[in-house]
Design a protein around this motif. Structure first.
Motif, PDB file in Angstrom:
ATOM      1  N   TYR A 122       8.804  79.895  51.800  1.00 34.45           N
ATOM      2  CA  TYR A 122       7.465  79.412  51.485  1.00 34.45           C
ATOM      3  C   TYR A 122       6.540  80.577  51.138  1.00 34.45           C
ATOM      4  CZ  TYR A 122       2.616  78.295  52.233  1.00 34.45           C
ATOM      5  OH  TYR A 122       1.261  78.206  52.069  1.00 34.45           O
ATOM      6  N   GLU A 123       6.543  81.617  51.955  1.00 36.31           N
ATOM      7  CA  GLU A 123       5.643  82.750  51.722  1.00 36.31           C
ATOM      8  C   GLU A 123       5.923  83.415  50.381  1.00 36.31           C
ATOM      9  OE1 GLU A 123       2.949  84.453  53.589  1.00 36.31           O
ATOM     10  OE2 GLU A 123       2.889  82.314  53.991  1.00 36.31           O
ATOM     11  N   THR A 124       7.187  83.531  50.017  1.00 38.14           N
ATOM     12  CA  THR A 124       7.545  84.136  48.737  1.00 38.14           C
ATOM     13  C   THR A 124       6.980  83.330  47.579  1.00 38.14           C
ATOM     14  OG1 THR A 124       9.597  85.006  49.684  1.00 38.14           O
ATOM     15  CG2 THR A 124       9.466  84.902  47.289  1.00 38.14           C
ATOM     16  N   VAL A 125       7.231  82.023  47.590  1.00 36.14           N
ATOM     17  CA  VAL A 125       6.775  81.168  46.494  1.00 36.14           C
ATOM     18  C   VAL A 125       5.260  81.005  46.517  1.00 36.14           C
ATOM     19  CG1 VAL A 125       6.976  78.887  45.446  1.00 36.14           C
ATOM     20  CG2 VAL A 125       8.983  79.956  46.474  1.00 36.14           C
ATOM     21  N   ASN A 126       4.685  80.931  47.693  1.00 38.31           N
ATOM     22  CA  ASN A 126       3.239  80.770  47.801  1.00 38.31           C
ATOM     23  C   ASN A 126       2.503  81.965  47.202  1.00 38.31           C
ATOM     24  OD1 ASN A 126       0.772  79.497  48.837  1.00 38.31           O
ATOM     25  ND2 ASN A 126       0.745  81.171  50.307  1.00 38.31           N
ATOM     26  N   GLN A 127       2.992  83.168  47.489  1.00 39.62           N
ATOM     27  CA  GLN A 127       2.369  84.352  46.900  1.00 39.62           C
ATOM     28  C   GLN A 127       2.451  84.308  45.383  1.00 39.62           C
ATOM     29  OE1 GLN A 127       3.143  88.291  48.604  1.00 39.62           O
ATOM     30  NE2 GLN A 127       3.563  89.071  46.560  1.00 39.62           N
ATOM     31  N   SER A 128       3.592  83.876  44.870  1.00 45.17           N
ATOM     32  CA  SER A 128       3.755  83.762  43.424  1.00 45.17           C
ATOM     33  C   SER A 128       2.779  82.751  42.834  1.00 45.17           C
ATOM     34  CB  SER A 128       5.195  83.350  43.099  1.00 45.17           C
ATOM     35  OG  SER A 128       5.349  83.050  41.725  1.00 45.17           O
ATOM     36  N   LEU A 129       2.651  81.577  43.472  1.00 45.23           N
ATOM     37  CA  LEU A 129       1.746  80.547  42.962  1.00 45.23           C
ATOM     38  C   LEU A 129       0.292  81.004  43.024  1.00 45.23           C
ATOM     39  CD1 LEU A 129       3.339  77.316  44.506  1.00 45.23           C
ATOM     40  CD2 LEU A 129       3.511  78.140  42.144  1.00 45.23           C
ATOM     41  N   GLN A 130      -0.084  81.684  44.076  1.00 46.47           N
ATOM     42  CA  GLN A 130      -1.456  82.182  44.184  1.00 46.47           C
ATOM     43  C   GLN A 130      -1.801  83.105  43.017  1.00 46.47           C
ATOM     44  OE1 GLN A 130      -1.507  84.086  48.004  1.00 46.47           O
ATOM     45  NE2 GLN A 130      -1.954  82.200  49.126  1.00 46.47           N
ATOM     46  N   LEU A 131      -0.910  84.035  42.736  1.00 49.38           N
ATOM     47  CA  LEU A 131      -1.199  85.013  41.690  1.00 49.38           C
ATOM     48  C   LEU A 131      -1.111  84.398  40.289  1.00 49.38           C
ATOM     49  CD1 LEU A 131       0.567  88.211  43.084  1.00 49.38           C
ATOM     50  CD2 LEU A 131      -1.784  87.420  43.407  1.00 49.38           C
TER      51      LEU A 131
END
Length: 409
Positions: A122-131
């Motif tokens: 989740y943290e990996t994908v969430n960081q990607s989506l945020q940016l």
């Protein structure tokens, strides 16, 4: 369902927009993960009789999925990042809910592994989506508010633990089930209420390791190594050395949450105003002092008040990690964000796989030396942060780029 392009998403009701989804997920994740963390040290000591070596092994197992976060690249070949984020959150919620069903060391390690897969993916994908979803000019401020939102949601959960743990004689199973269940309810809402959003820049769906991102990789590596010492041993110290009970540990977390609700947006504005280099420099200087004082608690017998203050200050510095995200957003090719987020998460967890177990052994001999090592790591991060240019961008990733571009005298 046809994906909605980001530029068209602005016409949707505010409760169905991408930024709202980011806030909902920011609330859902800590309800499970932070509750699990708050109860963990008491749970493993009281139920499974863990010592410093055991807690080191638990966190080594917990960090293995982080080291393997590069597998996200393979998953997003067949699944949208938004879907993967929600599935990962669901796994985290389920694993948290059933944690108390596994009261042995083997059982705790087993369920921790599954919980960690959900958390790290989740943290990996969430960081990607945020940016991808946030514009560069507003990213620092919005990331600060996302930190505040997660802290606010967790504040409610921790407040309930502090007020009801002793009064109603709550069990670990009750609290874990409740926190994991609420996360699952939020995930279900997000899956039904939001459309799929189409990012403007297609992401590279293969492994990439670019030379010009080397400073970002190095900062991620040091951040992961240094973070482990706080996550694994700072809280463990409060229980083992000072005998903190569940409601006391949770009260300390409550103070951290209130601080992050106030400080998160402030740090976001600070990054926007002063830049990534100055913000990270301030963070790392502060961390050197914090870890040296942690060591003094063991070497000179300093008391519980100082330990509690340091725990809160140390935790506050985590909010400054948003500067590392925005630094990468400024230097990255738009299509590199998703694969580089996965690579960076793996790099961030290289040390995390072996460091907790190794330092768990050192802890049994000299707890103060563990924190002295952390101070050295923070000092190394400080040296690296000073290499960030004042205005990072593609082609100007480090101060060396400026030096190379300067004309010869």
């Amino acid at each position: 369902m046809t994906p909605v392009p980001l530029h068209e998403a602005r016409a949707l009701p505010i409760w169905r927009r991408p930024r709202t989804l980011l806030f909902m997920m920011a609330i859902a994740m800590p309800l499970s993960f932070a509750t699990w963390s708050a109860l963990l040290n008491n749970f493993v000591i009281e139920v499974a009789d863990f010592d410093g070596g055991d807690i080191g092994w638990l966190h080594t197992v917990r960090e293995i999925p982080g080291f393997l976060a590069i597998g996200v690249i393979l998953v997003i070949m067949v699944m949208r990042e938004q879907v993967l984020a929600l599935l990962s959150l669901a796994l985290l919620g389920v694993a948290t809910a059933v944690t108390a069903w596994f009261p042995t060391m083997g059982g705790i390690l087993f369920i921790t592994l599954f919980s960690s897969i959900g958390f790290h993916y989740y943290e990996t994908v969430n960081q990607s989506l945020q940016l991808q979803w946030l514009r560069k000019e507003v990213a620092p401020q919005v990331l600060g508010w996302l930190i505040a939102a997660g802290s606010g949601a967790t504040l409610v959960a921790y407040g309930l633990i502090v007020m009801t743990w002793e009064a109603f004689g709550l069990s670990y199973n009750t609290v874990y089930m409740a926190s994991g269940g609420v996360t699952l309810l939020i995930v279900a809402y997000c899956a039904l209420a939001f459309p799929q959003f189409e990012s403007p820049n297609p992401q590279v769906k293969k492994f990439i390791l670019r030379k010009r991102y080397w400073l970002y990789y190095a900062l991620q590596f040091m951040s992961g190594a240094r973070r482990q010492i706080f996550v694994v041993f700072a809280g463990f110290m409060m229980v083992e050395r000072f005998g903190f009970e569940v409601h006391e540990v949770t009260a300390l977390y409550l103070i951290n949450l209130v601080a992050n609700m106030v400080i998160g947006p402030v740090f976001g504005r600070a990054v926007f105003k002063f830049g990534e280099r100055n913000t990270l420099t301030f963070e790392y200087i502060g961390l050197v002092g914090v870890f040296l004082l942690y060591g003094g608690i063991y070497w000179f017998g300093w008391g519980v008040l100082l330990a509690s203050i340091l725990y809160v200050v140390d935790h506050m510095f985590f909010a400054m990690a948003l500067a590392l995200k925005t630094y990468f957003q400024k230097i990255a090719d738009p299509g590199d964000i998703a694969p580089t987020a996965a690579v960076a998460f793996t790099i961030n967890h290289i040390a995390a796989v072996f460091l907790p177990a190794a330092l768990g052994v050192l802890w049994l001999v000299s707890p103060g030396s563990v924190f002295l090592l952390a101070a050295g790591m923070a000092a190394t991060s400080l040296c690296l942060a000073l290499l960030i240019p004042r205005h990072p961008e593609p082609g100007n990733e480090t101060i060396f780029c400026r030096m190379q571009a300067a004309p010869a005298e």
